[in-house]
Design a protein around this motif. Structure first.
Motif, PDB file in Angstrom:
ATOM      1  N   PHE A 153     -88.449  28.932 -12.847  1.00 26.57           N
ATOM      2  CA  PHE A 153     -87.021  29.088 -13.153  1.00 26.57           C
ATOM      3  C   PHE A 153     -86.687  28.429 -14.495  1.00 26.57           C
ATOM      4  N   THR A 154     -85.532  28.780 -15.017  1.00 25.69           N
ATOM      5  CA  THR A 154     -85.047  28.175 -16.269  1.00 25.69           C
ATOM      6  C   THR A 154     -83.697  27.512 -16.033  1.00 25.69           C
ATOM      7  N   ALA A 155     -83.552  26.907 -14.867  1.00 25.63           N
ATOM      8  CA  ALA A 155     -82.269  26.301 -14.512  1.00 25.63           C
ATOM      9  C   ALA A 155     -81.914  25.139 -15.435  1.00 25.63           C
ATOM     10  N   SER A 156     -82.931  24.370 -15.875  1.00 24.83           N
ATOM     11  CA  SER A 156     -82.631  23.193 -16.691  1.00 24.83           C
ATOM     12  C   SER A 156     -81.940  23.577 -17.990  1.00 24.83           C
ATOM     13  N   GLY A 157     -82.411  24.643 -18.643  1.00 26.82           N
ATOM     14  CA  GLY A 157     -81.768  25.087 -19.878  1.00 26.82           C
ATOM     15  C   GLY A 157     -80.345  25.554 -19.643  1.00 26.82           C
ATOM     16  N   CYS A 158     -80.126  26.225 -18.530  1.00 21.13           N
ATOM     17  CA  CYS A 158     -78.771  26.690 -18.204  1.00 21.13           C
ATOM     18  C   CYS A 158     -77.837  25.513 -17.943  1.00 21.13           C
ATOM     19  N   VAL A 159     -78.360  24.465 -17.255  1.00 20.77           N
ATOM     20  CA  VAL A 159     -77.560  23.277 -16.969  1.00 20.77           C
ATOM     21  C   VAL A 159     -77.182  22.557 -18.262  1.00 20.77           C
ATOM     22  N   VAL A 160     -78.142  22.413 -19.168  1.00 24.35           N
ATOM     23  CA  VAL A 160     -77.859  21.737 -20.437  1.00 24.35           C
ATOM     24  C   VAL A 160     -76.862  22.533 -21.264  1.00 24.35           C
ATOM     25  N   VAL A 175     -68.353  19.869 -11.308  1.00 17.70           N
ATOM     26  CA  VAL A 175     -69.637  20.362 -10.813  1.00 17.70           C
ATOM     27  C   VAL A 175     -69.686  21.880 -10.761  1.00 17.70           C
ATOM     28  N   TRP A 176     -68.690  22.495 -10.153  1.00 19.38           N
ATOM     29  CA  TRP A 176     -68.751  23.941  -9.987  1.00 19.38           C
ATOM     30  C   TRP A 176     -68.428  24.685 -11.274  1.00 19.38           C
ATOM     31  N   THR A 177     -67.728  24.032 -12.182  1.00 25.79           N
ATOM     32  CA  THR A 177     -67.543  24.641 -13.504  1.00 25.79           C
ATOM     33  C   THR A 177     -68.876  24.721 -14.232  1.00 25.79           C
ATOM     34  N   GLU A 178     -69.640  23.623 -14.193  1.00 29.92           N
ATOM     35  CA  GLU A 178     -70.974  23.621 -14.804  1.00 29.92           C
ATOM     36  C   GLU A 178     -71.862  24.686 -14.168  1.00 29.92           C
ATOM     37  N   ARG A 179     -71.839  24.738 -12.855  1.00 30.58           N
ATOM     38  CA  ARG A 179     -72.689  25.705 -12.169  1.00 30.58           C
ATOM     39  C   ARG A 179     -72.296  27.136 -12.510  1.00 30.58           C
ATOM     40  N   GLY A 180     -70.991  27.390 -12.604  1.00 31.18           N
ATOM     41  CA  GLY A 180     -70.530  28.733 -12.944  1.00 31.18           C
ATOM     42  C   GLY A 180     -70.994  29.154 -14.331  1.00 31.18           C
ATOM     43  N   ILE A 181     -70.900  28.242 -15.292  1.00 29.05           N
ATOM     44  CA  ILE A 181     -71.362  28.554 -16.648  1.00 29.05           C
ATOM     45  C   ILE A 181     -72.867  28.767 -16.664  1.00 29.05           C
ATOM     46  N   ALA A 182     -73.600  27.901 -15.961  1.00 24.63           N
ATOM     47  CA  ALA A 182     -75.051  28.032 -15.913  1.00 24.63           C
ATOM     48  C   ALA A 182     -75.465  29.368 -15.293  1.00 24.63           C
ATOM     49  N   LEU A 183     -74.775  29.783 -14.237  1.00 21.50           N
ATOM     50  CA  LEU A 183     -75.074  31.079 -13.630  1.00 21.50           C
ATOM     51  C   LEU A 183     -74.778  32.219 -14.597  1.00 21.50           C
ATOM     52  N   GLY A 184     -73.685  32.111 -15.334  1.00 19.07           N
ATOM     53  CA  GLY A 184     -73.359  33.135 -16.320  1.00 19.07           C
ATOM     54  C   GLY A 184     -74.449  33.284 -17.368  1.00 19.07           C
ATOM     55  N   VAL A 185     -75.052  32.165 -17.775  1.00 18.57           N
ATOM     56  CA  VAL A 185     -76.121  32.200 -18.777  1.00 18.57           C
ATOM     57  C   VAL A 185     -77.325  32.970 -18.264  1.00 18.57           C
ATOM     58  N   ILE A 186     -77.794  32.645 -17.068  1.00 14.41           N
ATOM     59  CA  ILE A 186     -79.017  33.273 -16.575  1.00 14.41           C
ATOM     60  C   ILE A 186     -78.798  34.759 -16.296  1.00 14.41           C
ATOM     61  N   GLY A 406     -77.943  24.821  -5.807  1.00 10.79           N
ATOM     62  CA  GLY A 406     -78.407  24.039  -4.674  1.00 10.79           C
ATOM     63  C   GLY A 406     -78.185  22.546  -4.781  1.00 10.79           C
ATOM     64  N   PRO A 407     -79.095  21.791  -5.417  1.00 13.38           N
ATOM     65  CA  PRO A 407     -79.034  20.326  -5.396  1.00 13.38           C
ATOM     66  C   PRO A 407     -77.949  19.779  -6.306  1.00 13.38           C
ATOM     67  N   PRO A 408     -77.594  18.479  -6.162  1.00  7.47           N
ATOM     68  CA  PRO A 408     -76.581  17.857  -7.016  1.00  7.47           C
ATOM     69  C   PRO A 408     -76.997  17.899  -8.485  1.00  7.47           C
ATOM     70  N   MET A 409     -76.051  18.115  -9.385  1.00  4.80           N
ATOM     71  CA  MET A 409     -76.357  18.294 -10.798  1.00  4.80           C
ATOM     72  C   MET A 409     -76.945  17.035 -11.428  1.00  4.80           C
ATOM     73  N   ASN A 410     -76.493  15.841 -11.012  1.00 12.82           N
ATOM     74  CA  ASN A 410     -76.993  14.617 -11.641  1.00 12.82           C
ATOM     75  C   ASN A 410     -78.417  14.277 -11.216  1.00 12.82           C
ATOM     76  N   VAL A 411     -78.906  14.921 -10.159  1.00  6.53           N
ATOM     77  CA  VAL A 411     -80.273  14.697  -9.698  1.00  6.53           C
ATOM     78  C   VAL A 411     -81.186  15.842 -10.114  1.00  6.53           C
ATOM     79  N   ASP A 496     -87.040   7.804 -11.157  1.00  7.16           N
ATOM     80  CA  ASP A 496     -85.889   8.218 -11.972  1.00  7.16           C
ATOM     81  C   ASP A 496     -85.056   9.311 -11.316  1.00  7.16           C
ATOM     82  N   THR A 497     -85.288   9.588 -10.032  1.00  5.89           N
ATOM     83  CA  THR A 497     -84.497  10.608  -9.342  1.00  5.89           C
ATOM     84  C   THR A 497     -83.937  10.095  -8.021  1.00  5.89           C
ATOM     85  N   PRO A 498     -83.367   8.877  -7.988  1.00 11.89           N
ATOM     86  CA  PRO A 498     -82.773   8.405  -6.740  1.00 11.89           C
ATOM     87  C   PRO A 498     -81.601   9.298  -6.364  1.00 11.89           C
TER      88      PRO A 498
END
Length: 557
Positions: A153-160, A175-186, A406-411, A496-498
């Protein structure tokens, strides 16, 4: 049979270098005859059959170099230096890891150049594993397919992209604004490559040139900062006693090295799309070192620029916006917002480049006959344009969407960097490692082979490029360390992923490989034995010219 396999990739003695390109446009010719199974792929596709369909060979040296640079430069250099610094504890150790990542990447590049020039066809590691592990049949292919699909997957690039575009707009990162934009990118990238492939390549190249320009600007700005002629009070503070506070935990260094290698990931990008490359052997030997060399120089100098403009504490707290922090300190908040736009576009370019290559790998897997939902004919095709594998893009789209929502954005971001790197090291180890032959079906078969085994057993095989074996041995040693060290407790006890356990990404990576083995066992062994049938392969030419291996079930009497 073996001589027939190797001779297919040997340049004929009467073909000169200048004529090689014209003899390699097999992808642009129509197939009039389906040849018998005589090639390295377990599905039995010959070289001509495998390269049939699509746009043909349309990528030259410039496009392939930009394909590598565009894949390497993305989210890593702008977003992960703070995570690496936080992991190893000092500026000096962080810079040394970037140098180590460069050295390891070049060692890996040279190994992949040897394999890629021996087997100039799309698929990358898929092709090399199939050439080495021919028994049990399809096992290497299915295990690689599981890793490529589930973790491709290329989720990390979409998140950034999403986080930086929100910073540039002055919005709070909901959170859901970020996710919506990331989904639009992919989804945008999937449509771009799937319906307008030539425009997709053009956009990819333009954004890569843009990324090089931005990094050059960062580097030059860093030089100006170090000269003391900016508002940064003490630009050399991080370089005095640079190793103070360095971690003494091997886990910390292994985890940080995975992040660095992820930032360098992409030097093998052309190996995945060689069916689309003009004069693939020559092009690969030029574009690989050139692309990685450009990125390595820019990466090291960009890190020095970051450390000159912000204190260690500021960088550790910057998260995924370290480049924005750099410009804020040097030019002010307005420049920080402007750079956030640049970083977002860089991330977009990386997503476009990664998706381009990943879709071709998915298509190659489907062409070999790997069982997929709705049948592998659809997934192997270039539907609907007959020029680009939209079904392969959809395979890439699905896990990307799952990871984004799926998972929390900060993790998710640091965990993605870790979990993507671990299975790749396992694959690298199996490509170059060697073990004694074991007994299988009454005969001694070399079950686990590798680069060293091929050099020893087949010394006369045509190799347009040969890696220096000490470099391969160093790469092997590093791969072993990177597989073992993450299981050792980190200095802070949590990684680094608590709240996730520090070793979880290793287990996830191993679990994905195990799923591949179980999937193969069910498809090739368990189900045929339980229901009393055998799988009989056949080949079929699709409407777009693509040749695919299909399997029929024949009742065993």
């Amino acid at each position: 049979m073996s001589s027939m396999i190797w001779s297919r990739f040997r340049k004929p003695d009467n073909v000169k270098d200048g004529d090689e390109a014209s003899s390699e446009h097999g992808g642009e010719k129509s197939i009039t005859k389906v040849l018998p199974a005589e090639d390295v792929g377990p599905g039995g596709l010959s070289f001509e059959e495998d390269t049939a369909g699509g746009l043909g060979r349309h990528l030259g040296v410039v496009s392939c170099t930009l394909l590598i640079v565009g894949r390497i430069i993305g989210t890593g250099i702008f977003s992960t230096p703070s995570s690496i610094l936080n992991g190893v504890g000092s500026v000096g150790a962080s810079l040394m890891l970037w140098v180590l990542g460069f050295v390891l990447s070049f060692c890996g590049l040279f190994i992949w150049l040897e394999f890629g020039t021996m087997y100039p066809r799309s698929g990358g590691e898929k092709v090399y594993l199939e050439a080495i592990y021919q028994k049990p049949r399809f096992l290497a292919t299915v295990v690689f397919a599981t890793n490529a699909i589930l973790l491709g997957f290329t989720a990390s690039g979409c998140v950034v992209f999403a986080s930086n575009i929100l910073v540039s707009a002055g919005k709070i990162a909901d959170v859901w604004t970020e996710r919506g934009i990331a989904l639009g990118v992919i989804f945008f990238v999937t449509i771009l490559h799937g319906l307008t492939p030539r425009i997709g390549v053009l956009v990819m190249n333009v954004l890569t040139i843009f990324k090089i320009t931005i990094l050059l600007f960062v580097v030059i700005t860093g030089w100006v900062v170090l000269s003391g002629k900016t508002r940064i009070a003490d630009p050399r503070v991080n370089f005095r006693d640079a190793f103070a506070g360095s971690s003494h935990s091997s886990n910390d260094y292994a985890t940080a090295t995975f992040k660095v290698l992820n930032a360098y990931a992409g030097w093998s990008n052309v190996n995945y799309v060689l069916n689309n490359v003009r004069n693939p052997v020559r092009t690969l030997k030029i574009a690989g070192p050139l692309g990685l060399g450009i990125c390595a120089a820019l990466y090291l100098l960009a890190n020095i620029a970051y450390f000159s403009a912000a204190s260690k504490a500021e960088i550790e707290a910057s998260g995924v916006t370290v480049a924005a922090l750099f410009f804020r300190n040097v030019f002010g908040s307005t420049a920080e917002r402007a750079l956030s736009v640049f970083v977002a576009l860089s991330a977009l370019g990386n997503v476009i480049t990664v998706t381009f290559a990943a879709s071709r790998v998915n298509q190659e897997l489907a062409k070999e006959g790997i069982p997929l939902p709705f049948g592998n004919k659809f997934w192997a095709s270039n539907w609907p344009t007959a020029k680009s594998p939209l079904p392969g893009l959809i395979i890439h789209l699905i896990p990307s969407v799952i990871v984004i929502i799926g998972p929390p954005m900060n993790v998710v971001y640091p965990f993605i960097l870790d979990v993507e790197g671990y299975p790749q090291q396992i694959i690298n180890l199996f490509i170059i490692v060697v073990r004694p032959p074991v007994l299988m079906h009454g005969t001694h078969q070399p079950l686990v082979q590798g680069l060293f085994w091929l050099r020893w057993k087949k010394p006369d095989v045509n190799r347009p490029f040969k890696v220096w074996l000490p470099l391969a041995a160093f790469y092997l040693a590093a791969a072993v360390f990177l597989l073992v060290a993450p299981f050792l407790p980190p200095a802070n006890g949590v990684g680094d992923t608590p709240p996730l356990p520090y070793y979880l990404y290793c287990l996830v990576g191993i679990g994905v490989m195990v799923v591949g083995v179980l999937y193969w066992a069910g498809w090739r062994v368990l189900l045929p034995k339980v229901f009393g049938y055998e799988l009989v392969p056949r080949k079929e030419i699709l409407e777009d010219g693509t040749v695919v291996t299909l399997f029929s079930r024949r009742k065993v009497q």
